[in-house]
Design a protein around this motif. Structure first.
Motif, short mmCIF file in Angstrom:
data_model
loop_
_atom_site.label_atom_id
_atom_site.label_comp_id
_atom_site.label_asym_id
_atom_site.label_seq_id
_atom_site.Cartn_x
_atom_site.Cartn_y
_atom_site.Cartn_z
N SER A 249 0.83 -1.21 0.00
CA SER A 249 0.00 0.00 0.00
C SER A 249 0.86 1.26 0.00
N ARG B 233 1.18 4.19 -3.05
CA ARG B 233 1.02 5.64 -2.88
C ARG B 233 2.23 6.39 -3.44
N ASP C 56 -12.09 -4.88 -3.36
CA ASP C 56 -10.94 -4.76 -2.48
C ASP C 56 -9.84 -3.88 -3.05
N GLU C 57 -10.11 -3.19 -4.17
CA GLU C 57 -9.06 -2.39 -4.80
C GLU C 57 -8.60 -1.27 -3.87
N LYS C 58 -7.31 -0.93 -3.98
CA LYS C 58 -6.72 0.09 -3.11
C LYS C 58 -6.45 1.41 -3.85
N SER D 249 -8.53 3.72 -5.32
CA SER D 249 -9.34 4.86 -4.90
C SER D 249 -8.97 5.29 -3.49
N TRP D 250 -8.67 4.32 -2.64
CA TRP D 250 -8.24 4.65 -1.27
C TRP D 250 -6.93 5.44 -1.28
N ALA D 251 -5.99 5.05 -2.14
CA ALA D 251 -4.70 5.75 -2.23
C ALA D 251 -4.89 7.17 -2.74
N ARG E 167 -7.62 9.08 -2.49
CA ARG E 167 -8.29 9.92 -1.49
C ARG E 167 -7.36 10.26 -0.33
N GLY E 168 -6.31 9.47 -0.14
CA GLY E 168 -5.41 9.70 0.98
C GLY E 168 -4.25 10.62 0.67
N VAL F 160 -14.35 7.89 -9.15
CA VAL F 160 -13.97 8.44 -7.85
C VAL F 160 -14.42 9.89 -7.76
#
Length: 319
Positions: free
Chosen positions: A233, A237, A272-274, A276-278, A280-281, A304
């Motif tokens: 992760s 990023r 479970d994809e990361k 969009s999370w990356a 947004r962070g 997104v």
């Protein structure tokens, strides 16, 4: 678009998948006016409704994990699928391998020919694999699993006569059907009723991957040989931040009616994809200049960032 070569350009496949979502979503025709890709970043202009220019950037996050052997394997499978006339995007689960020689290549092609269509439009094709169940103690009522079923051990608790080890290393992705998943659980529970200790029981199963019908232009295999780990992760990023900065510098001063950013990357299951999370962070100023932001993983295009209705030029009322 670039001339066909092997292994296929994953960023180009990402653009094709994005356009397959974009056109129906906005009920507009689209065509690619120009596109240039180095395999990691694709930048091009999409003409929307023969009138508006959508400057589109596709970032490919698969690259850092690729190896020479993996890329050669991708090329072999893509050639075989193209020879069969199948223009598909094949999504390989994280850490999974696939045949790179015959007859394995033809077996994959046959499995894709027999694929079933999911409700969201993706294709799901399955190949036979084997699970190995072994009872290590007559006490307890639990199954510890390695591989694709590692996260599903709780479904066996208090349902098996003893303590078991389940080797599901050949299984990377379960079928999308909840009925099929439950049927596999029941077969494992039934197999556990065997009285032997320290003897493995073989259980037949299906490893089910996803694909997208691209409609033409050749096939593309998307995936990574690296399984997910605790450091992945953070590295995602860092890589994404670097790609975004480079893309912003390259696109500085460009004129267009709107801009879109598409990010593609690995995920065994779309939910479970990361990516969009990356996104947004991180610092939102890195993608503040884009009107549309979408990620693609496991064959699913996930918006997104989408502006409200009547904001984009092709969506506003004509005067």
């Amino acid at each position: 678009m670039t001339e066909r070569s092997y292994p296929a350009d994953q960023a180009e496949a990402g653009l094709r998948l994005f356009l397959a979502w974009f056109g129906p979503h906005y009920a507009r025709s689209t065509s690619v006016d120009d596109a240039a890709s180095d395999g990691t970043t694709l930048r091009g202009t999409v003409v929307v409704g023969r009138r508006w220019a959508l400057r589109t950037t596709v970032l490919n996050t698969f690259g850092p994990d690729a190896t020479v052997a993996w890329e050669a394997g991708r090329a072999a499978l893509e050639r075989r699928l193209d020879a069969a006339g199948r223009a598909v995007a094949v999504w390989v689960p994280r850490g999974a391998g696939f045949p790179t020689e015959e007859p394995g290549l033809s077996e994959v092609a046959a499995a894709i020919d027999a694929a079933r269509k999911l409700d969201d439009g993706r294709l799901e094709f399955c190949r036979p694999v084997r699970l190995y169940l072994r009872r290590v103690a007559t006490t307890g009522s639990v199954v510890t699993a390695l591989g694709g079923l590692a996260g599903h051990w709780a479904q066996f608790t208090n349902r098996v006569p003893g303590t078991f080890q389940l080797n599901s290393n050949e299984l990377f992705r379960l079928p999308s059907s909840e009925e099929a998943r439950q049927e596999l659980v029941e077969r494992i529970v039934m197999a556990s009723q065997q009285p032997e200790v320290d003897e493995s029981i073989t259980i037949e199963a299906q490893d089910c991957w996803t694909a997208n019908d691209l409609g033409g232009g050749g096939s593309c295999v998307l995936g990574t040989p690296a399984p997910e780990n605790d450091e992945w992760s953070a590295s995602l990023r860092r890589n994404l931040r670097r790609l975004l900065k480079a893309a912003n510098e390259a696109g500085a001063g460009e004129q267009a009616d709107a801009r879109a950013l598409v990010v593609i990357g690995p995920a065994t299951y779309a939910e479970d994809e990361k990516l969009s999370w990356a996104l947004r962070g991180m610092d939102p100023s890195l993608y503040a200049g884009y009107d549309i932001l979408a990620v693609i993983a496991d064959g699913v295009v996930k918006p997104v960032l989408l502006p409200g209705r009547s904001v984009l030029p092709w969506d506003a009322p004509l005067r």
